[in-house]
Design a protein around this motif. Structure first.
Motif, PDB file in Angstrom:
ATOM      1  N   ASN A 323      -0.511 -11.435 -13.875  1.00  0.00           N
ATOM      2  CA  ASN A 323       0.535 -12.316 -13.474  1.00  0.00           C
ATOM      3  C   ASN A 323       0.443 -12.646 -12.118  1.00  0.00           C
ATOM      4  O   ASN A 323       1.484 -13.255 -11.551  1.00  0.00           O
ATOM      5  CB  ASN A 323       1.799 -11.258 -13.305  1.00  0.00           C
ATOM      6  CG  ASN A 323       2.423 -10.767 -14.662  1.00  0.00           C
ATOM      7  OD1 ASN A 323       3.019 -11.479 -15.355  1.00  0.00           O
ATOM      8  ND2 ASN A 323       1.898  -9.672 -15.011  1.00  0.00           N
ATOM      9  N   GLY A 324      -0.938 -13.038 -11.603  1.00  0.00           N
ATOM     10  CA  GLY A 324      -1.129 -13.761 -10.464  1.00  0.00           C
ATOM     11  C   GLY A 324      -0.704 -13.110  -9.228  1.00  0.00           C
ATOM     12  O   GLY A 324      -0.790 -13.552  -8.207  1.00  0.00           O
ATOM     13  N   GLY A 325      -0.623 -11.798  -9.328  1.00  0.00           N
ATOM     14  CA  GLY A 325      -0.305 -10.849  -7.946  1.00  0.00           C
ATOM     15  C   GLY A 325      -1.760 -10.468  -7.438  1.00  0.00           C
ATOM     16  O   GLY A 325      -2.820 -10.490  -8.121  1.00  0.00           O
ATOM     17  N   GLU A 326      -1.627 -10.001  -6.141  1.00  0.00           N
ATOM     18  CA  GLU A 326      -2.578  -9.660  -5.334  1.00  0.00           C
ATOM     19  C   GLU A 326      -3.040  -8.236  -5.824  1.00  0.00           C
ATOM     20  O   GLU A 326      -2.303  -7.414  -6.197  1.00  0.00           O
ATOM     21  CB  GLU A 326      -2.630 -10.055  -3.769  1.00  0.00           C
ATOM     22  CG  GLU A 326      -2.205 -11.310  -3.330  1.00  0.00           C
ATOM     23  CD  GLU A 326      -2.226 -11.125  -1.973  1.00  0.00           C
ATOM     24  OE1 GLU A 326      -2.201 -10.021  -1.185  1.00  0.00           O
ATOM     25  OE2 GLU A 326      -1.785 -12.420  -1.330  1.00  0.00           O
ATOM     26  N   GLU A 327      -4.404  -8.000  -5.741  1.00  0.00           N
ATOM     27  CA  GLU A 327      -4.686  -6.653  -5.766  1.00  0.00           C
ATOM     28  C   GLU A 327      -4.308  -5.703  -5.001  1.00  0.00           C
ATOM     29  O   GLU A 327      -4.213  -5.889  -3.947  1.00  0.00           O
ATOM     30  CB  GLU A 327      -6.367  -6.539  -5.924  1.00  0.00           C
ATOM     31  CG  GLU A 327      -7.039  -5.200  -6.234  1.00  0.00           C
ATOM     32  CD  GLU A 327      -8.356  -5.281  -6.152  1.00  0.00           C
ATOM     33  OE1 GLU A 327      -9.135  -4.055  -6.547  1.00  0.00           O
ATOM     34  OE2 GLU A 327      -9.224  -6.364  -6.005  1.00  0.00           O
ATOM     35  N   LEU A 328      -3.690  -4.595  -5.437  1.00  0.00           N
ATOM     36  CA  LEU A 328      -3.159  -3.512  -4.775  1.00  0.00           C
ATOM     37  C   LEU A 328      -4.216  -2.342  -3.704  1.00  0.00           C
ATOM     38  O   LEU A 328      -5.178  -2.192  -4.609  1.00  0.00           O
ATOM     39  CB  LEU A 328      -2.270  -2.749  -5.442  1.00  0.00           C
ATOM     40  CG  LEU A 328      -1.038  -3.275  -6.329  1.00  0.00           C
ATOM     41  CD1 LEU A 328      -0.384  -2.372  -7.168  1.00  0.00           C
ATOM     42  CD2 LEU A 328      -0.014  -3.965  -5.268  1.00  0.00           C
ATOM     43  N   GLU A 329      -4.025  -2.540  -2.681  1.00  0.00           N
ATOM     44  CA  GLU A 329      -4.812  -1.393  -1.801  1.00  0.00           C
ATOM     45  C   GLU A 329      -4.329  -0.204  -1.729  1.00  0.00           C
ATOM     46  O   GLU A 329      -5.052   0.689  -1.179  1.00  0.00           O
ATOM     47  CB  GLU A 329      -5.024  -2.264  -0.587  1.00  0.00           C
ATOM     48  CG  GLU A 329      -5.768  -3.678  -0.327  1.00  0.00           C
ATOM     49  CD  GLU A 329      -6.176  -4.024   1.035  1.00  0.00           C
ATOM     50  OE1 GLU A 329      -5.645  -3.390   1.924  1.00  0.00           O
ATOM     51  OE2 GLU A 329      -6.575  -5.315   1.071  1.00  0.00           O
ATOM     52  N   ASP A 330      -2.858   0.019  -1.787  1.00  0.00           N
ATOM     53  CA  ASP A 330      -2.427   1.166  -1.557  1.00  0.00           C
ATOM     54  C   ASP A 330      -1.557   1.451  -2.669  1.00  0.00           C
ATOM     55  O   ASP A 330      -0.940   0.317  -3.530  1.00  0.00           O
ATOM     56  CB  ASP A 330      -1.625   1.486  -0.501  1.00  0.00           C
ATOM     57  CG  ASP A 330      -2.413   1.529   0.792  1.00  0.00           C
ATOM     58  OD1 ASP A 330      -2.951   2.442   0.853  1.00  0.00           O
ATOM     59  OD2 ASP A 330      -2.738   0.317   1.442  1.00  0.00           O
ATOM     60  N   PHE A 331      -0.861   2.379  -3.153  1.00  0.00           N
ATOM     61  CA  PHE A 331       0.066   2.662  -4.321  1.00  0.00           C
ATOM     62  C   PHE A 331       1.021   3.827  -3.944  1.00  0.00           C
ATOM     63  O   PHE A 331       1.746   4.256  -4.972  1.00  0.00           O
ATOM     64  CB  PHE A 331      -0.725   3.332  -5.428  1.00  0.00           C
ATOM     65  CG  PHE A 331      -2.076   2.500  -6.118  1.00  0.00           C
ATOM     66  CD1 PHE A 331      -1.736   1.600  -7.071  1.00  0.00           C
ATOM     67  CD2 PHE A 331      -3.099   2.417  -5.755  1.00  0.00           C
ATOM     68  CE1 PHE A 331      -2.506   0.908  -7.562  1.00  0.00           C
ATOM     69  CE2 PHE A 331      -4.010   1.703  -6.278  1.00  0.00           C
ATOM     70  CZ  PHE A 331      -3.825   0.734  -7.297  1.00  0.00           C
ATOM     71  N   SER A 332       1.418   4.084  -2.523  1.00  0.00           N
ATOM     72  CA  SER A 332       2.143   4.880  -2.228  1.00  0.00           C
ATOM     73  C   SER A 332       3.598   3.992  -2.835  1.00  0.00           C
ATOM     74  O   SER A 332       4.074   3.148  -2.560  1.00  0.00           O
ATOM     75  CB  SER A 332       2.387   4.788  -0.780  1.00  0.00           C
ATOM     76  OG  SER A 332       1.221   5.194  -0.137  1.00  0.00           O
ATOM     77  N   TYR A 333       4.203   5.066  -3.380  1.00  0.00           N
ATOM     78  CA  TYR A 333       5.652   4.922  -4.017  1.00  0.00           C
ATOM     79  C   TYR A 333       5.880   3.764  -5.243  1.00  0.00           C
ATOM     80  O   TYR A 333       6.802   3.598  -5.537  1.00  0.00           O
ATOM     81  CB  TYR A 333       6.729   4.712  -2.975  1.00  0.00           C
ATOM     82  CG  TYR A 333       6.845   5.640  -1.863  1.00  0.00           C
ATOM     83  CD1 TYR A 333       7.319   6.984  -2.596  1.00  0.00           C
ATOM     84  CD2 TYR A 333       6.471   5.744  -0.691  1.00  0.00           C
ATOM     85  CE1 TYR A 333       7.632   7.846  -1.528  1.00  0.00           C
ATOM     86  CE2 TYR A 333       6.695   6.755   0.189  1.00  0.00           C
ATOM     87  CZ  TYR A 333       7.297   8.103  -0.372  1.00  0.00           C
ATOM     88  OH  TYR A 333       7.313   9.007   0.605  1.00  0.00           O
ATOM     89  N   ALA A 334       4.576   3.450  -5.431  1.00  0.00           N
ATOM     90  CA  ALA A 334       4.611   2.329  -7.052  1.00  0.00           C
ATOM     91  C   ALA A 334       5.279   3.328  -8.036  1.00  0.00           C
ATOM     92  O   ALA A 334       5.966   2.585  -8.821  1.00  0.00           O
ATOM     93  CB  ALA A 334       3.397   2.133  -7.067  1.00  0.00           C
ATOM     94  N   ALA A 335       4.913   4.614  -8.403  1.00  0.00           N
ATOM     95  CA  ALA A 335       5.297   5.181  -9.409  1.00  0.00           C
ATOM     96  C   ALA A 335       6.968   5.327  -9.462  1.00  0.00           C
ATOM     97  O   ALA A 335       7.797   5.341 -10.208  1.00  0.00           O
ATOM     98  CB  ALA A 335       4.673   6.446  -9.616  1.00  0.00           C
ATOM     99  N   GLU A 336       7.459   5.882  -8.089  1.00  0.00           N
ATOM    100  CA  GLU A 336       8.696   5.900  -7.770  1.00  0.00           C
ATOM    101  C   GLU A 336       9.595   4.839  -7.940  1.00  0.00           C
ATOM    102  O   GLU A 336      10.642   5.047  -8.458  1.00  0.00           O
ATOM    103  CB  GLU A 336       8.929   6.674  -6.181  1.00  0.00           C
ATOM    104  CG  GLU A 336       8.459   7.980  -6.176  1.00  0.00           C
ATOM    105  CD  GLU A 336       6.902   8.163  -5.925  1.00  0.00           C
ATOM    106  OE1 GLU A 336       6.367   9.539  -5.814  1.00  0.00           O
ATOM    107  OE2 GLU A 336       6.135   7.261  -5.935  1.00  0.00           O
ATOM    108  N   SER A 337       9.044   3.492  -7.556  1.00  0.00           N
ATOM    109  CA  SER A 337       9.589   2.389  -7.680  1.00  0.00           C
ATOM    110  C   SER A 337       9.985   2.127  -9.293  1.00  0.00           C
ATOM    111  O   SER A 337      10.966   1.604 -10.021  1.00  0.00           O
ATOM    112  CB  SER A 337       8.956   1.094  -7.320  1.00  0.00           C
ATOM    113  OG  SER A 337       8.995   1.644  -5.830  1.00  0.00           O
TER     114      SER A 337
END
Length: 431
Positions: A323-337
């Motif tokens: 979807n054209g987003g930048e590669e993520l460097e951190d994943f903190s609270y991604a699952a909670e979101s």
């Protein structure tokens, strides 16, 4: 080292957590998330014993940190929200989610002062955010008085457990009562007898510092220095000097992004392996600090470890790329979101309504609640199909079982323990 147990909160807002959850390796593993299912053209979706489910459009706003001292948390949280919305929409089971993105900012730039009215003006049923507890406290009354749910994936201040929110505040992150107890005990178990702290002076920082101190001193240690600073401060020489003058065995940094400015002046005089980070500053510093600068330092972060949600983070990176987003460097609270959006959609389906109060009335039920009722499921498609078939789902999310109490707090949670390597990035602690 790998220790785990459930942390259970009672139905009372004033009850203390009765257990500790330490997750350092892979003690808990939940399935990744996938979408699927649907209804045939000859079957009308039903719920509540067969009553038809009308197609729902759920508008969800975000107030996540695009700017400010927690901006590093914005990308994974926003990605988690959008990924969940995409899976809900692809499932085509009677509900469509529209996302209205907004910036929470911080207590210095106060982006929320204009962003919250703008997002509320889009007729949203819920707002995901903020990440900062102190920022959430600035607009919680504005959101809940409008009949809109405020659902944070990252607020950990204990203040929210007793807040008068009309039943409209929820969170997928556990109270810092738990993280503080884990952090304090970790520092003591590492053999340290004295502790210094540099602490952000807001509800998150002082709250977490207090719970950490309580646990550390209960284990026989002594806090010999606790220096605070305010959001927007740029010079920390006085705090560093005062903490070092107390000659502690260990130093806990309970900060946000300001830690990048604090660290160079601290590690010149203090061994990195005796530093401890928390969720507000545990991040990948590989591009910001000299190699090896943080090697051996440890930190805590609510949620299952990155290793345990690897399938989810892989899917999230792929979603970003597609979807054209930048590669993520951190994943903190991604699952909670991600889980926050899934739960909102399931509760809306269960209520057959997109009114904030109606959705809030079903959030505990679709999470399983304290009694773990309902039919267990771990993807939106499976859970939604249970509702279509007339049942009640018990959603076990990517971030864990969740199981809300009646006040919007998760009754079960895990705290990951991490350690920095020579690349200044963190990985699950295996000691």
């Amino acid at each position: 080292m790998s220790l785990s147990s459930k942390a259970i909160r009672s139905r009372s807002r004033k009850a203390a957590i009765s257990g500790i959850a330490l997750l350092a390796g892979g003690a808990l593993a939940l399935s990744g998330c996938s979408a699927g299912g649907g209804t045939t053209e000859t079957e009308e979706p039903t719920s509540g014993g067969g009553a038809p489910i009308e197609d729902l459009t759920l508008k969800v706003g975000t107030a996540l940190p695009v700017t400010g001292n927690l901006a590093f948390l914005g990308p994974p949280e926003i990605a988690g929200v959008n990924y969940a919305a995409s899976q809900i929409n692809e499932a085509d089971l009677g509900i469509t989610v529209e996302v209205v993105e907004g910036d929470s900012g911080d207590l210095d730039n106060k982006a929320y002062e204009t962003e919250i009215p703008r997002v509320l003006g889009e007729d949203v049923s819920a707002i995901i955010g903020a990440a900062s507890s102190g920022v959430s406290l600035q607009f919680i009354d504005q959101v809940t008085s409008a009949g809109v749910i405020q659902f944070s994936p990252a607020n950990t201040s204990a203040d929210f457990s007793t807040y008068d929110d009309n039943g409209l505040y929820w969170r997928t992150a556990p109270s810092d009562i738990l993280q503080g107890e884990v952090l304090g005990n970790l520092i003591a178990e590492d053999g340290h007898e004295t502790l210094g702290m540099i602490v952000l002076n807001d509800s998150y920082g002082t709250g977490l510092a207090g719970f950490t101190q309580e646990a550390f001193e209960a284990a026989g240690g002594e806090v010999v220095a606790m220096e605070t600073y305010n959001t927007g401060d740029t010079n920390f020489d006085a705090q560093i000097s005062a903490v070092l003058a107390a000659d502690p065995d260990a130093i806990a940094l309970i900060t946000f992004e300001e830690v990048v400015t604090i660290l160079p002046g601290l590690v010149d005089s203090f061994p990195a392996e005796n530093l401890y980070f928390v969720d507000g500053n545990l991040k990948n510093f590989s591009e910001q600090l000299d190699p090896g600068m943080l090697e051996g330092a440890k930190g805590t972060l609510p949620g299952l470890t990155i290793d345990d949600i690897a399938s989810f983070t892989d899917e999230l990176q792929a979603f970003q790329a597609d979807n054209g987003g930048e590669e993520l460097e951190d994943f903190s609270y991604a699952a909670e979101s991600y889980d926050a959006v899934i739960l909102l959609a399931l509760a809306a389906m269960q209520a057959r309504s997109v009114e904030g109060a109606d959705i809030a009335a079903e959030l505990q039920a679709v999470s399983g609640g304290v009694d773990e009722e309902g039919e267990q499921c771990s993807t939106f498609a499976d859970c939604a199909q249970i509702i279509v078939d007339g049942g009640t789902p018990n959603y076990d999310g990517v971030s864990g079982p969740i199981s809300f109490d009646e006040n919007g707090d998760p009754t079960r949670a895990s705290i990951g323990i991490y350690q920095y390597g020579p690349d200044n990035n963190y990985a699950a602690y295996e000691g």
